[in-house]
Structures are given as structure tokens and as C-alpha cells.
Scaffold this motif. Structure first.
Motif, mmCIF file in Angstrom:
data_model
loop_
_atom_site.group_PDB
_atom_site.id
_atom_site.type_symbol
_atom_site.label_atom_id
_atom_site.label_comp_id
_atom_site.label_asym_id
_atom_site.label_seq_id
_atom_site.Cartn_x
_atom_site.Cartn_y
_atom_site.Cartn_z
ATOM 1 N N GLY A 225 23.262 6.230 -91.397
ATOM 2 C CA GLY A 225 22.902 4.976 -92.046
ATOM 3 C C GLY A 225 22.552 3.878 -91.071
ATOM 4 O O GLY A 225 22.113 2.796 -91.491
ATOM 5 N N LEU A 226 22.713 4.113 -89.771
ATOM 6 C CA LEU A 226 22.335 3.116 -88.775
ATOM 7 C C LEU A 226 20.824 3.131 -88.563
ATOM 8 O O LEU A 226 20.172 4.166 -88.737
ATOM 9 C CB LEU A 226 23.055 3.386 -87.452
ATOM 10 C CG LEU A 226 24.584 3.401 -87.515
ATOM 11 C CD1 LEU A 226 25.169 3.678 -86.136
ATOM 12 C CD2 LEU A 226 25.136 2.086 -88.082
ATOM 13 N N VAL A 227 20.275 2.001 -88.187
ATOM 14 C CA VAL A 227 18.829 1.835 -88.053
ATOM 15 C C VAL A 227 18.441 1.783 -86.582
ATOM 16 O O VAL A 227 19.009 1.001 -85.814
ATOM 17 C CB VAL A 227 18.381 0.533 -88.750
ATOM 18 C CG1 VAL A 227 16.876 0.320 -88.574
ATOM 19 C CG2 VAL A 227 18.748 0.561 -90.223
ATOM 20 N N PRO A 228 17.474 2.601 -86.142
ATOM 21 C CA PRO A 228 17.011 2.513 -84.749
ATOM 22 C C PRO A 228 16.350 1.163 -84.468
ATOM 23 O O PRO A 228 15.576 0.660 -85.285
ATOM 24 C CB PRO A 228 15.994 3.648 -84.635
ATOM 25 C CG PRO A 228 16.296 4.551 -85.789
ATOM 26 C CD PRO A 228 16.811 3.678 -86.886
ATOM 27 N N VAL A 229 16.657 0.581 -83.322
ATOM 28 C CA VAL A 229 16.076 -0.700 -82.935
ATOM 29 C C VAL A 229 15.777 -0.672 -81.438
ATOM 30 O O VAL A 229 16.266 0.188 -80.704
ATOM 31 C CB VAL A 229 17.036 -1.884 -83.224
ATOM 32 C CG1 VAL A 229 17.314 -2.019 -84.710
ATOM 33 C CG2 VAL A 229 18.347 -1.738 -82.443
ATOM 34 N N THR A 230 14.972 -1.631 -81.010
ATOM 35 C CA THR A 230 14.827 -1.911 -79.582
ATOM 36 C C THR A 230 15.396 -3.301 -79.338
ATOM 37 O O THR A 230 15.331 -4.182 -80.209
ATOM 38 C CB THR A 230 13.366 -1.869 -79.129
ATOM 39 O OG1 THR A 230 12.602 -2.810 -79.895
ATOM 40 C CG2 THR A 230 12.787 -0.477 -79.311
ATOM 41 N N VAL A 231 15.962 -3.482 -78.162
ATOM 42 C CA VAL A 231 16.536 -4.773 -77.800
ATOM 43 C C VAL A 231 15.920 -5.227 -76.485
ATOM 44 O O VAL A 231 15.853 -4.470 -75.511
ATOM 45 C CB VAL A 231 18.065 -4.688 -77.654
ATOM 46 C CG1 VAL A 231 18.634 -6.058 -77.274
ATOM 47 C CG2 VAL A 231 18.712 -4.199 -78.945
ATOM 48 N N GLU A 232 15.458 -6.442 -76.462
ATOM 49 C CA GLU A 232 14.860 -7.039 -75.269
ATOM 50 C C GLU A 232 15.796 -6.897 -74.062
ATOM 51 O O GLU A 232 16.976 -7.276 -74.120
ATOM 52 C CB GLU A 232 14.595 -8.520 -75.536
ATOM 53 C CG GLU A 232 14.066 -9.293 -74.346
ATOM 54 C CD GLU A 232 14.080 -10.791 -74.597
ATOM 55 O OE1 GLU A 232 13.460 -11.514 -73.789
ATOM 56 O OE2 GLU A 232 14.721 -11.229 -75.581
ATOM 57 N N GLY A 233 15.292 -6.305 -73.006
ATOM 58 C CA GLY A 233 16.064 -6.175 -71.781
ATOM 59 C C GLY A 233 16.927 -4.936 -71.708
ATOM 60 O O GLY A 233 17.491 -4.646 -70.647
ATOM 61 N N TRP A 234 17.065 -4.207 -72.818
ATOM 62 C CA TRP A 234 17.854 -2.980 -72.806
ATOM 63 C C TRP A 234 16.911 -1.816 -72.472
ATOM 64 O O TRP A 234 15.864 -1.666 -73.108
ATOM 65 C CB TRP A 234 18.517 -2.728 -74.151
ATOM 66 C CG TRP A 234 19.594 -3.721 -74.508
ATOM 67 C CD1 TRP A 234 19.790 -4.952 -73.969
ATOM 68 C CD2 TRP A 234 20.607 -3.556 -75.499
ATOM 69 N NE1 TRP A 234 20.863 -5.574 -74.566
ATOM 70 C CE2 TRP A 234 21.395 -4.738 -75.511
ATOM 71 C CE3 TRP A 234 20.927 -2.532 -76.385
ATOM 72 C CZ2 TRP A 234 22.469 -4.922 -76.373
ATOM 73 C CZ3 TRP A 234 22.011 -2.701 -77.252
ATOM 74 C CH2 TRP A 234 22.778 -3.882 -77.237
ATOM 75 N N ASP A 235 17.304 -0.996 -71.538
ATOM 76 C CA ASP A 235 16.413 0.095 -71.135
ATOM 77 C C ASP A 235 16.681 1.392 -71.876
ATOM 78 O O ASP A 235 16.097 2.429 -71.552
ATOM 79 C CB ASP A 235 16.501 0.319 -69.619
ATOM 80 C CG ASP A 235 17.897 0.708 -69.158
ATOM 81 O OD1 ASP A 235 18.806 0.830 -70.011
ATOM 82 O OD2 ASP A 235 18.092 0.900 -67.937
#
Length: 391
Positions: free
Chosen positions: A246-256
Motif C-alpha cells: 500500500g506504500l507509494v513509490p516516490v522520489t525525493v530531492e537529494g536522495w540518491d
């Protein structure tokens, strides 16, 4: 095994500030605290509160609700955890207090312990059964009451009864139902766990799926390593269930690295007031150094187990949270009714009022009527400002 990080395209892009606010709200530091739910609400919200033997201002499991709720009574904290079969102690991120509702979720770990072929301690024939019988006949007991926790050797030289009851705890036949003078109090699971929860019906995959979901919700947003480590799962266990969590994939600024977020958290932007407080080094907000650095640009290490001559910030240095940032550290002690800041580090002049506020509130909570600053490292020119702010 299919690698989830390759098969799922991130659906949401977060700035570093948005990710930080999601994490703070998820951990109970942003927005109005739920005072009606109190300590029990904090425990259910976090899903795990770590225990540790170190006690400076208070033990860590007391500091966790204090940091979120303010000056809740310390006796009330213990009562909230341990009465009315509300919680149990088990191996999660470490030795943790867990909401009793999570008992079924740890069936995978209990099964793994039961199938374990080798142990560090040998157990004589009959010792296990004797402990179970004694608990059944006499009710909740400490290891001392079961016949003694140790033999006469080194600290790890457990007695047969201590080995047996700890093994029964891992198997799930015995439960730690409270800590009394820091000693575990053991009882039979059949008495301590409500009937509706006392089962191992969930298969391993379902246990893992639920724990990954709950960990993601408790963190707000996290990488594979962040979420897996919340309950000390393996990376491949996370991989096997994240697609169904149920978790949603995301991108986070600065996270590699790829990340996942709680969709309910994404749907409601975090708002409200930030807490200003001292944090236990065992607080789940800062469990992982890498995550703490990503979220806050702040490097922190517990130095209690570092040789004294190699410590930088102190034995039990507590980060100071204010305005959604980590703005300094305090290594505290107590001398009578004085809270002593043995060593303070400040991120800059703007941190002075927040650190002073956190110290004054903590002093009042533990029954101190004064605060003394011994040293401000790195920025000694701010010592006078901090002392003035404390008066």
C-alpha cells in the motif's frame, strides 16, 4: 526475485522540505499532539518504542512520549504501557515495547526462533518445562523469582532458568508484560495476550506485508533501508512485499535511492506547529544515521559505547529539535535538583532560544528547578547568550 525498485515508476516527486515535514508529522512532531490518546496513542502511532538500560534524565521509553506530548507524568507513562494488556515487549528494531495488536504480526519471527538450530547457551533437559510450569503455577515472575538470573560467572553467564524463560519469550510461549526495577516480568502468553490476538495464523508474507506498511506509515517516507530497518527486516523481505504494502513509490530531492511514502500522508500536506524538545538518541525519528543526515543534514552518533577519550559530543548527547530542524545537542546530567548541560553544541546563534526552551522544559519535567551550562563547544562565544536565555 523481481526488484521492486526497477519495476515501479515513482508516482510522486517530493522536495527535501516536503519529505522532512512528512517524516516529522508521521513521527508525531508536527501538528497538534493527540493528548486524549496520550502515551498509548503515541505507542500505537509509532508501532514500536525502543527500550534501553541507560537512564540520564529518564529512560528512553519515557523520553519518547515526553518528546511528543510534553510533560506527561512518568508514572503515567509506565501505567499506560503496561496495564490492561495494552502492550508487550519483543524484538523489533531492538528490544521494544509494541502495541498488543501487533502480536500476530511477529508470528514470522517466533517461527524463525522456534526453527533455529543453534543457540549461544545450552539448555539442560527439563529446564524449559520447569520454567513454564512455575509461571503457570505462580503467575507473573521475574528471572530472579524464577530461580535467579545469573550464575556466579561473568555478566553473560545466565542461569538455566533465565536461558529457558528468554527462549520461551522468543518462541512466544512467554511474554514480557512489564519492567519492574528494570527487570523483565514474564507471564504465559495464554494469560497475557487477548484470545482474539493469540495466534500465529498469519503466514510469513502477510506478517511482512503488514509490518512494511506500518513502518512506512510511521516514517511517512523512507528508502528501502529505512523502512526495512524499522522492524529489523531484511532487504529481500521488504522487496517481496512492498508492491502489496500500500506504500507509494516516490522520489525525493537529494536522495540518491528510491523511496516509498504513505499515500494518506501524501494526500494531506503537513501543517501545524513544530515541537521544540530534546530527543532521546533511541528515538525512532533518528534511529538511522544515514536517514537523519538525509532528512536534517545533521550527523549524530550515540557515544555511550565509545571510549570516553574518543567522545566528541558526550555520553548521552541528545539532539535538540526545533522548527522542524535539528539545531544542536545537549549532553545532560543531574546533580540534585539541577539539570546540568555538561556539553552543548549549537548550529548557530538562532539555536540559542530553542536549546534554552528545551532545557527548561526538560528540567521541569524531571523535577529540577535550575539548569547549569558547563561548556558550549565549537561556539563558546554563545555561552553567555545561552545562560541568559535560561534565566
Amino acid at each position: 526475485m523481481t526488484e521492486p525498485t526497477r519495476t515501479h515508476r515513482p508516482q510522486t516527486a517530493l522536495t527535501a522540505a516536503e519529505a522532512r515535514r512528512l517524516a516529522l508529522r508521521a513521527q508525531g512532531f508536527l501538528g497538534a499532539p493527540d493528548r486524549r490518546a496520550g502515551v498509548r496513542g503515541v505507542l500505537r502511532h509509532l508501532g514500536a518504542v525502543q527500550l534501553d538500560t541507560i537512564s540520564v534524565l529518564a529512560r528512553s521509553h519515557e523520553l519518547i512520549p515526553y518528546a511528543r506530548l510534553g510533560a506527561v507524568g512518568r508514572k503515567a507513562v509506565e501505567q499506560a504501557y503496561w496495564t490492561d494488556t495494552h502492550a508487550f515487549e519483543y524484538w523489533s528494531h531492538a528490544a521494544c515495547i509494541l502495541p498488543i495488536e501487533e502480536w500476530p504480526h511477529f508470528a514470522f519471527r517466533r517461527r524463525a526462533y522456534r526453527a533455529r538450530p543453534h543457540w549461544h547457551h545450552d539448555l539442560p533437559d527439563g529446564a524449559y518445562d520447569r520454567v513454564i510450569k512455575q509461571l503457570r503455577d505462580e503467575g507473573p515472575l521475574t528471572a530472579t523469582e524464577l530461580g535467579g538470573a545469573k550464575n556466579k560467572g561473568e555478566w553473560w553467564d545466565w542461569s538455566d532458568s533465565k536461558i529457558a524463560v528468554e527462549r520461551a519469550l522468543m518462541y512466544g510461549e512467554v511474554v514480557c508484560v512489564e519492567r519492574r526495577s528494570w527487570k523483565r516480568v514474564y507471564d504465559l502468553a495464554e494469560r497475557a495476550v487477548p484470545d482474539a490476538l493469540l495466534h500465529d495464523d498469519l503466514d510469513d508474507r502477510e506478517c511482512l506485508r503488514r509490518l512494511v506498511h506500518l513502518a512506512g506509515r510511521a516514517l511517512g517516507v523512507g528508502t528501502r533501508a529505512d523502512i526495512a530497518d524499522y522492524h529489523r527486516l531484511k532487504g529481500e523481505q521488504f522487496d517481496a512485499v512492498v508492491a502489496d504494502s500500500g506504500l507509494v513509490p516516490v522520489t525525493v530531492e537529494g536522495w540518491d535511492k528510491p523511496a516509498w511514502a504513505d499515500p494518506e500522508a501524501l494526500a494531506a500536506p503537513p501543517r501545524g506547529r513544530h515541537r521544540t524538545t530534546l530527543l532521546s538518541p533511541f528515538d525512532s525519528l533518528i534511529w538511522e544515521r544515514a536517514r537523519t543526515e538525509r532528512l536534517f543534514g545533521f550527523t549524530h552518533r550515540l557515544e555511550a559505547y565509545v571510549p570516553k577519550q574518543k567522545r566528541i559530543h558526550g555520553y548521552f548527547a541528545m539532539p535538540v529539535l526545533a522548527g522542524g530542524r535539528l539545531v544542536g545537542r545537549v549532553d545532560p546530567a543531574r546533580e540534585g535538583s539541577t539539570l546540568v548541560a555538561k556539553q552543548v553544541s549549537l548550529e548557530g546563534p538562532k539555536a540559542v532560544p530553542a536549546v534554552a526552551q528545551a532545557l527548561l522544559e526538560a528540567a521541569q519535567w524531571v523535577g529540577c528547578d535550575a539548569v547549569r551550562v558547563e561548556r558550549v563547544m565549537d561556539r563558546p562565544e554563545l555561552t553567555a547568550d545561552l545562560v541568559r536565555a535560561l534565566t
